[in-house]
Enzyme design. Structure first.
Site, PDB file in Angstrom:
ATOM      1  N   GLU A 142       0.822  -1.213   0.000  1.00 34.17           N
ATOM      2  CA  GLU A 142       0.000   0.000   0.000  1.00 34.17           C
ATOM      3  C   GLU A 142       0.854   1.261   0.000  1.00 34.17           C
ATOM      4  O   GLU A 142       0.553   2.236  -0.693  1.00 34.17           O
ATOM      5  CB  GLU A 142      -0.918  -0.012   1.229  1.00 34.17           C
ATOM      6  CG  GLU A 142      -1.773   1.236   1.384  1.00 34.17           C
ATOM      7  CD  GLU A 142      -2.761   1.418   0.241  1.00 34.17           C
ATOM      8  OE1 GLU A 142      -3.184   2.575   0.016  1.00 34.17           O
ATOM      9  OE2 GLU A 142      -3.102   0.418  -0.427  1.00 34.17           O
ATOM     10  N   GLY A 308       8.341  15.875   6.184  1.00 35.97           N
ATOM     11  CA  GLY A 308       8.444  16.493   4.867  1.00 35.97           C
ATOM     12  C   GLY A 308       7.426  17.596   4.644  1.00 35.97           C
ATOM     13  O   GLY A 308       7.359  18.175   3.560  1.00 35.97           O
ATOM     14  N   HIS A 367       8.519  11.856  14.803  1.00 32.57           N
ATOM     15  CA  HIS A 367       7.961  13.137  14.367  1.00 32.57           C
ATOM     16  C   HIS A 367       7.985  14.204  15.463  1.00 32.57           C
ATOM     17  O   HIS A 367       8.498  15.310  15.255  1.00 32.57           O
ATOM     18  CB  HIS A 367       6.529  12.930  13.876  1.00 32.57           C
ATOM     19  CG  HIS A 367       5.840  14.200  13.528  1.00 32.57           C
ATOM     20  ND1 HIS A 367       6.335  15.071  12.578  1.00 32.57           N
ATOM     21  CD2 HIS A 367       4.706  14.782  14.011  1.00 32.57           C
ATOM     22  CE1 HIS A 367       5.533  16.121  12.478  1.00 32.57           C
ATOM     23  NE2 HIS A 367       4.546  15.972  13.341  1.00 32.57           N
TER      24      HIS A 367
END
Length: 605
Positions: A142, A308, A367
């Site tokens: 995926e 990003g 993150h």
């Protein structure tokens, strides 16, 4: 003086030098030259044609963003090896320039080669040797289908990939090149600002994609991949990128044979690894040591697509390039910093991946901590990736041990059978914590983080609350609580990209009443462009060798040192997460935790 003998039928040029019909029609003035008095005119016309062709070739390269990197003479690769091999285009160019410098033309140069610009769909061989090969390992998954291949196509469309690139899909499924191209095509669309020549670019991209049936032995599979890449590259110096879109448990099974068999010796090699980076600090360390035994640190790119986003890239730009912000970036002026990331969908919890790793390993480890590191780091020496990563790791090492009393865990309430399957465990889907950085710049400033899924809205932002103005003479003129007169800077990626600055302002009318207003810059109003996907941004960074948004091994270890004690205490004490309603604000205890550390949560949250 006697005239020189003239042959009515000059000897034909060798077959390899004979122009094609297309070349003859394109350069028709040259094709008409014949006879004994035409030798000089033939050379002059050939020179004119050669210069025109070279100029067109260079303009084409410049227009597609790659310029002379198509010939790609590699100076050194990441493994320390060097190469002197050059592509045929480089040889032809140097030969032609040498001939021009000497004022002479070889027979082959009177009819320069014609550029092939019309794509031939699904040709097995590229038009010219590939200067760059990109392999997507796990090509039928995926992630590869929905994110990686679309991002590669967007980069190709925009001219950030060379025209002679080779794209390879690697998987265990029995497929052909045509099958892979059909899978990719079904998931590719052109962005709003990419509509021009979309079908043509799509066809060009698809014909450069190839499939490798890996089977169940990665050694054989990597041998097939290396052989096919070498076939596409020819004798040219070429570089290779390997995107490992595979589960963590399969990472080393793929990476180690890749290192031994599939790396090029004629350019650099770079591998991209998806998060999460290990399940515990110990397992992460073992994986890192195995990778470093086969790869150099500079070759490894640990990717987190959330890094990003333009929000992250704009963070350092706003701070270091604006005098209005840079002097304020310290404990002297900043009261607290909030890092918020929430999602309204709970789809991820239905997968085995999230059920095993949870919100801490999935979001907080990479993150959230990377965002804090970029926000709080000292000014780097330069924009070089290593200089930035040096400063980031200092921040991570300075984070104080997180007390379990300063942590709130939450879990989404069961609303379906699918969710129930994975929430029967104690895996948290929500995490809030107050962290402190023990250094001179940030001593005593709480960094309050909140992240979860199944909440009321998609939200990604950094909220900076400044201190009160000392001795504020307008204190009694505010029509609300004293906390509301605090200035705030908000950097937001979701629900829409924006930069907001909350300032105190006089309410129009008679009298003197103050209110807090927002000076806002919405990206959609200021910039008439579509924001690229974060995978496009990060893949371009890998291509350019810009690694500042990718975790280095020592950063990875420092992040685990922050979270490992918390995870161990949670597991040992079997702390049950607080349940919260789908579409709500999250656990109530998060609000009490914020108040404990003097953090005012905004009304929208």
């Amino acid at each position: 003086m006697a005239a020189l003998p003239v042959s009515a039928h000059p000897a034909p040029a060798p077959a390899s030098f004979r122009p094609s019909a297309a070349a003859a029609s394109r350069f028709s003035p040259c094709a008409q030259v014949a006879g004994p008095a035409s030798d000089f005119r033939t050379q002059v016309c050939g020179l004119r044609c050669l210069i025109a062709a070279k100029l067109k070739f260079r303009k084409t390269l410049k227009r597609h963003g790659w310029q002379h990197r198509r010939n790609l003479k590699v100076q050194a690769n990441d493994s320390g090896g060097e190469t002197s091999n050059t592509c045929p285009d480089t040889v032809e160019s140097s030969t032609s320039e040498k001939s021009l410098k000497n004022g002479k033309l070889n027979p082959s140069e009177t009819h320069p080669p014609v550029l092939k610009e019309d794509p031939i769909l699904f040709d097995d061989q590229p038009e010219s040797p590939a200067a760059l090969c990109i392999a997507v390992i796990g090509a039928t998954g995926e992630l590869a289908r929905s994110k990686v291949f679309p991002a590669l196509f967007a980069l190709y469309y925009s001219g950030f990939l060379p025209r002679n690139v080779g794209i390879f899909g690697y998987s265990r499924k029995t497929l052909t090149d045509e099958d892979l191209r059909s899978i990719i095509e079904a998931n590719l669309t052109c962005r709003v600002d990419h509509h021009e020549n979309c079908d043509e670019k799509l066809n060009e991209f698809l014909k450069k994609t190839y499939y490798i049936d890996a089977g169940y032995d990665n050694k054989d599979g990597m041998g097939k991949l290396n052989s096919r890449m070498s076939q596409i590259e020819g004798n040219c110096a070429a570089n290779r990128i390997f995107y490992l879109a595979v589960p963590q448990e399969a990472l080393l099974d793929v990476a180690l044979p890749l290192a031994d068999i599939a790396q090029t010796t004629q350019g650099w090699n770079r591998i991209i690894i998806e998060k999460p980076f290990g399940f515990t600090g110990l397992t992460s360390h073992r994986v890192t040591q195995s990778l470093l035994s086969r790869f150099e640190e500079e070759q490894i790119y640990r990717i987190d697509h959330l890094l990003g986003k333009d929000l992250i890239e704009n963070l350092t730009v706003l701070r270091f390039s604006n005098l209005v912000f840079e002097p304020l970036w310290s404990r002297t002026y900043i009261r607290n910093v909030q890092v918020i990331f929430s999602e309204e969908t709970a789809a991820e919890i239905q997968g085995k991946y999230f059920g095993n790793y949870g919100i801490i390993r999935d979001i907080v480890h990479s993150h959230i901590l990377q965002t804090i590191a970029l926000f709080a780091m000292e000014p780097p020496v330069s924009l070089n990736g290593e200089d930035i990563r040096d400063e980031k790791v200092k921040v991570l090492r300075s984070i104080r041990k997180v007390d379990l009393e300063d942590v709130v865990l939450g879990q989404l309430k069961d609303t379906s059978v699918e969710i129930d399957r994975y929430t029967k465990s104690m895996t948290p889907t929500y995490f809030a914590a107050a962290m402190y950085i023990d250094n001179a710049r940030w001593d005593g400033v709480p960094f309050f983080i909140k992240t979860g899924i199944g909440l009321m809205k998609n939200r990604a932002e950094i909220r900076i609350q400044f201190n009160h103005v000392p001795g504020n003479i307008y204190h009694e003129r505010f029509g609300h609580g004293t906390d509301f007169d605090t200035n705030e800077l908000i950097l937001r990626d979701q629900p829409e990209e924006a930069i907001l600055l909350k300032v105190n302002n006089k309410i129009p009318g008679l009298g003197l009443q103050l209110d807090a207003s927002e000076l806002n810059m919405l990206y959609r109003d200021r910039y008439n462009v579509e924001v690229p996907d974060s995978y496009e941004h990060l893949l371009l960074d890998v291509l350019d060798g810009d690694n500042h948004l990718f975790m280095r091994s020592d950063e990875l270890a420092a992040a685990w040192n922050v979270l490992t004690p918390v995870i161990q205490e949670i597991d040992q004490n079997r702390i049950a997460p607080e349940l919260y309603e789908p579409g709500g604000r999250g656990p109530v205890n998060a609000f009490y935790l914020a108040a404990k550390h003097g953090v005012r949560l905004d009304d929208e949250w």
